[in-house]
Design a protein around this motif. Sequence first.
Motif, PDB file in Angstrom:
ATOM      1  N   GLU A 135       0.868  -1.041  -0.033  1.00  0.00           N
ATOM      2  CA  GLU A 135      -0.164  -0.047  -0.062  1.00  0.00           C
ATOM      3  C   GLU A 135       0.957   1.292   0.020  1.00  0.00           C
ATOM      4  O   GLU A 135       1.912   1.283   0.610  1.00  0.00           O
ATOM      5  N   GLY A 136       0.469   2.215  -0.816  1.00  0.00           N
ATOM      6  CA  GLY A 136       1.195   3.579  -0.543  1.00  0.00           C
ATOM      7  C   GLY A 136       0.582   4.367   0.374  1.00  0.00           C
ATOM      8  O   GLY A 136      -0.246   3.835   1.252  1.00  0.00           O
ATOM      9  N   ASP A 137       1.143   5.346   0.707  1.00  0.00           N
ATOM     10  CA  ASP A 137       0.844   6.476   1.919  1.00  0.00           C
ATOM     11  C   ASP A 137       0.597   7.572   1.854  1.00  0.00           C
ATOM     12  O   ASP A 137       0.124   8.449   2.479  1.00  0.00           O
ATOM     13  N   ASP A 138       0.419   8.200   0.555  1.00  0.00           N
ATOM     14  CA  ASP A 138       0.449   9.622  -0.058  1.00  0.00           C
ATOM     15  C   ASP A 138      -1.034   9.843  -0.477  1.00  0.00           C
ATOM     16  O   ASP A 138      -1.421   9.043  -1.366  1.00  0.00           O
ATOM     17  N   MET A 139      -1.570  10.786  -0.358  1.00  0.00           N
ATOM     18  CA  MET A 139      -2.772  11.441  -1.096  1.00  0.00           C
ATOM     19  C   MET A 139      -2.336  13.018  -1.531  1.00  0.00           C
ATOM     20  O   MET A 139      -2.513  13.973  -0.519  1.00  0.00           O
ATOM     21  N   ALA A 140      -2.187  13.184  -2.691  1.00  0.00           N
ATOM     22  CA  ALA A 140      -1.689  14.690  -3.222  1.00  0.00           C
ATOM     23  C   ALA A 140      -2.788  14.760  -4.412  1.00  0.00           C
ATOM     24  O   ALA A 140      -3.211  14.001  -5.216  1.00  0.00           O
ATOM     25  N   VAL A 141      -2.552  16.218  -4.597  1.00  0.00           N
ATOM     26  CA  VAL A 141      -3.538  16.610  -5.684  1.00  0.00           C
ATOM     27  C   VAL A 141      -2.239  17.208  -6.753  1.00  0.00           C
ATOM     28  O   VAL A 141      -1.143  17.503  -6.334  1.00  0.00           O
ATOM     29  N   VAL A 142      -2.770  17.525  -7.908  1.00  0.00           N
ATOM     30  CA  VAL A 142      -1.910  18.010  -9.256  1.00  0.00           C
ATOM     31  C   VAL A 142      -2.787  19.224  -9.687  1.00  0.00           C
ATOM     32  O   VAL A 142      -3.997  18.778 -10.048  1.00  0.00           O
ATOM     33  N   GLU A 143      -2.243  20.238  -9.929  1.00  0.00           N
ATOM     34  CA  GLU A 143      -2.675  21.378 -10.729  1.00  0.00           C
ATOM     35  C   GLU A 143      -2.594  21.253 -12.085  1.00  0.00           C
ATOM     36  O   GLU A 143      -1.309  21.330 -12.501  1.00  0.00           O
ATOM     37  N   LEU A 144      -3.343  21.283 -12.747  1.00  0.00           N
ATOM     38  CA  LEU A 144      -3.402  20.902 -14.388  1.00  0.00           C
ATOM     39  C   LEU A 144      -3.998  22.536 -14.818  1.00  0.00           C
ATOM     40  O   LEU A 144      -4.402  23.314 -14.113  1.00  0.00           O
ATOM     41  N   PRO A 145      -3.512  22.838 -16.122  1.00  0.00           N
ATOM     42  CA  PRO A 145      -4.158  24.011 -16.771  1.00  0.00           C
ATOM     43  C   PRO A 145      -5.484  24.563 -16.527  1.00  0.00           C
ATOM     44  O   PRO A 145      -5.836  25.723 -16.246  1.00  0.00           O
ATOM     45  N   PHE A 146      -6.327  23.282 -16.438  1.00  0.00           N
ATOM     46  CA  PHE A 146      -7.577  23.584 -16.508  1.00  0.00           C
ATOM     47  C   PHE A 146      -8.217  23.429 -15.243  1.00  0.00           C
ATOM     48  O   PHE A 146      -9.820  23.424 -15.190  1.00  0.00           O
ATOM     49  N   GLY A 147      -7.537  22.840 -14.262  1.00  0.00           N
ATOM     50  CA  GLY A 147      -8.201  22.318 -12.772  1.00  0.00           C
ATOM     51  C   GLY A 147      -7.268  21.624 -11.764  1.00  0.00           C
ATOM     52  O   GLY A 147      -6.160  21.087 -12.242  1.00  0.00           O
ATOM     53  N   VAL A 148      -7.708  21.259 -10.614  1.00  0.00           N
ATOM     54  CA  VAL A 148      -6.932  20.559  -9.883  1.00  0.00           C
ATOM     55  C   VAL A 148      -7.635  19.175  -9.622  1.00  0.00           C
ATOM     56  O   VAL A 148      -9.030  18.927  -9.519  1.00  0.00           O
ATOM     57  N   VAL A 149      -6.674  18.343 -10.150  1.00  0.00           N
ATOM     58  CA  VAL A 149      -7.448  16.830  -9.960  1.00  0.00           C
ATOM     59  C   VAL A 149      -6.454  16.131  -8.916  1.00  0.00           C
ATOM     60  O   VAL A 149      -5.485  16.271  -8.552  1.00  0.00           O
ATOM     61  N   GLY A 150      -7.184  14.924  -8.488  1.00  0.00           N
ATOM     62  CA  GLY A 150      -6.426  13.888  -7.750  1.00  0.00           C
ATOM     63  C   GLY A 150      -6.755  12.580  -7.952  1.00  0.00           C
ATOM     64  O   GLY A 150      -8.008  12.382  -9.014  1.00  0.00           O
ATOM     65  N   VAL A 151      -6.415  11.377  -7.643  1.00  0.00           N
ATOM     66  CA  VAL A 151      -6.625  10.207  -8.021  1.00  0.00           C
ATOM     67  C   VAL A 151      -7.090   9.360  -6.685  1.00  0.00           C
ATOM     68  O   VAL A 151      -6.436   9.330  -5.607  1.00  0.00           O
ATOM     69  N   ASN A 152      -8.293   8.513  -6.710  1.00  0.00           N
ATOM     70  CA  ASN A 152      -8.537   7.458  -5.969  1.00  0.00           C
ATOM     71  C   ASN A 152      -8.952   6.310  -6.816  1.00  0.00           C
ATOM     72  O   ASN A 152      -9.587   6.355  -7.692  1.00  0.00           O
ATOM     73  N   ILE A 153      -7.855   5.348  -6.547  1.00  0.00           N
ATOM     74  CA  ILE A 153      -8.034   3.996  -7.235  1.00  0.00           C
ATOM     75  C   ILE A 153      -8.950   3.067  -6.706  1.00  0.00           C
ATOM     76  O   ILE A 153      -8.681   2.642  -5.676  1.00  0.00           O
ATOM     77  N   CYS A 154     -10.149   2.900  -7.402  1.00  0.00           N
ATOM     78  CA  CYS A 154     -11.349   1.932  -7.206  1.00  0.00           C
ATOM     79  C   CYS A 154     -11.473   1.915  -5.539  1.00  0.00           C
ATOM     80  O   CYS A 154     -12.239   2.884  -5.235  1.00  0.00           O
ATOM     81  N   TYR A 155     -11.089   0.847  -4.840  1.00  0.00           N
ATOM     82  CA  TYR A 155     -11.435   0.672  -3.530  1.00  0.00           C
ATOM     83  C   TYR A 155     -11.451   1.990  -2.697  1.00  0.00           C
ATOM     84  O   TYR A 155     -11.976   2.267  -1.456  1.00  0.00           O
ATOM     85  N   GLU A 156     -10.348   2.842  -2.833  1.00  0.00           N
ATOM     86  CA  GLU A 156     -10.067   3.889  -2.325  1.00  0.00           C
ATOM     87  C   GLU A 156     -11.230   4.997  -2.243  1.00  0.00           C
ATOM     88  O   GLU A 156     -11.500   5.773  -1.372  1.00  0.00           O
ATOM     89  N   ALA A 157     -12.167   4.920  -3.266  1.00  0.00           N
ATOM     90  CA  ALA A 157     -13.432   5.677  -3.639  1.00  0.00           C
ATOM     91  C   ALA A 157     -14.465   5.153  -2.510  1.00  0.00           C
ATOM     92  O   ALA A 157     -15.358   5.997  -2.081  1.00  0.00           O
ATOM     93  N   GLU A 158     -14.189   4.058  -1.814  1.00  0.00           N
ATOM     94  CA  GLU A 158     -15.013   3.508  -0.966  1.00  0.00           C
ATOM     95  C   GLU A 158     -14.533   3.826   0.515  1.00  0.00           C
ATOM     96  O   GLU A 158     -15.328   3.751   1.443  1.00  0.00           O
ATOM     97  N   ILE A 159     -13.392   4.537   0.664  1.00  0.00           N
ATOM     98  CA  ILE A 159     -12.813   4.987   1.829  1.00  0.00           C
ATOM     99  C   ILE A 159     -12.970   6.698   1.806  1.00  0.00           C
ATOM    100  O   ILE A 159     -12.380   7.372   1.297  1.00  0.00           O
ATOM    101  N   PRO A 160     -14.083   7.196   2.486  1.00  0.00           N
ATOM    102  CA  PRO A 160     -14.310   8.504   2.294  1.00  0.00           C
ATOM    103  C   PRO A 160     -13.454   9.464   2.607  1.00  0.00           C
ATOM    104  O   PRO A 160     -12.954  10.716   1.964  1.00  0.00           O
ATOM    105  N   GLU A 161     -12.404   9.117   3.491  1.00  0.00           N
ATOM    106  CA  GLU A 161     -11.207   9.946   3.905  1.00  0.00           C
ATOM    107  C   GLU A 161     -10.345  10.238   2.682  1.00  0.00           C
ATOM    108  O   GLU A 161      -9.657  11.467   2.731  1.00  0.00           O
ATOM    109  N   CYS A 162     -10.154   9.389   1.797  1.00  0.00           N
ATOM    110  CA  CYS A 162      -9.341   9.606   0.622  1.00  0.00           C
ATOM    111  C   CYS A 162     -10.035  10.697  -0.226  1.00  0.00           C
ATOM    112  O   CYS A 162      -8.999  11.736  -0.409  1.00  0.00           O
ATOM    113  N   ALA A 163     -11.273  10.836  -0.691  1.00  0.00           N
ATOM    114  CA  ALA A 163     -11.477  12.011  -1.544  1.00  0.00           C
ATOM    115  C   ALA A 163     -11.471  13.146  -0.643  1.00  0.00           C
ATOM    116  O   ALA A 163     -11.239  14.392  -0.752  1.00  0.00           O
ATOM    117  N   ALA A 164     -11.974  13.036   0.739  1.00  0.00           N
ATOM    118  CA  ALA A 164     -12.091  14.094   1.722  1.00  0.00           C
ATOM    119  C   ALA A 164     -10.509  14.802   1.705  1.00  0.00           C
ATOM    120  O   ALA A 164     -10.541  16.235   1.558  1.00  0.00           O
TER     121      ALA A 164
END
Length: 288
Positions: A135-164
């Motif tokens: 398992e990885g340990d980091d949760m970070a965003v990246v700023e693209l020219p059109f907006g700010v994005v981040g990644v939740n891979i599959c099961y991470e979407a079921e863990i609310p703290e990840c998107a929060a």
Amino acid sequence: MPRIASCTSAFREVADFEEFAAHIRDLLDQSAGADLVVLPELITFELMTAVPGWRDAVDLEPAVETVEFTDRYRELMAREAAERGQHILAGSHLVRTGDGGLLNVAPLFGPDGTLLHEHAKTHLFPLESSLDIGEGDDMAVVELPFGVVGVNICYEAEIPECAASLTEQGVQIVLVPSLTVTEAGFWRVRHCAAARAIENQIYTVHSGVTSPARGPWPGAWARSAVLGPCDAGWPDNGVLAETVANVDAVAVADVDLQRLAENRKTGAATTFADRRRRAELYRTWPSH
């Protein structure tokens, strides 16, 4: 407004990496004109069918062996991003760590082919743990020219703290590459991705893999979608675009990021502000 393409990949039997690459190009061709393309989790598991003896395997070792394609996969995705001038979340892929372990990593490439961001999955579904993936340990965003994005891979979407956590860092679009081996698993991730969009007043982009059962592979069920808050200015069900189930297909939608900011202030449900308004109270409740 940025245009987002969310791809469903129907696993084929491929003889070699070039056949796999041709399949990727087919999906990217269907995503022409998008600013950001999202491919599914462990998209390279299709390459297990290029591993000698894969049909006779008694476990998923052929899928694990796809780690050997890491360099070629990254080179392919970087080249395609540059040639097409698109941001591409290249699904995810098993990566060998320096100590010989495995991680499930999602790389994001920019329109010049530069690797902009990598996210290692932080919460594993039990099936993944059985394959000795770490398992990885980091949760970070990246700023693209059109907006700010981040990644939740599959099961991470079921863990609310990840998107929060991503939302606290300013995310506007959470990318959810996914692989679910049953329809029930698909709906768990889909419903949770929709919930993350509602409770954080953001967009989520759900991209999945589908496949019949083959050899040791149990099969997979998917459809892909771009999801937003269920509020005025969006479809009532929050679905901006979605594919039909279980075929190669691409869902494309334009996402209005300014509307997110307005919705957080004036929407029927102001969950983003209200969750923070009573944050001190939550600290007094029994919690993990």
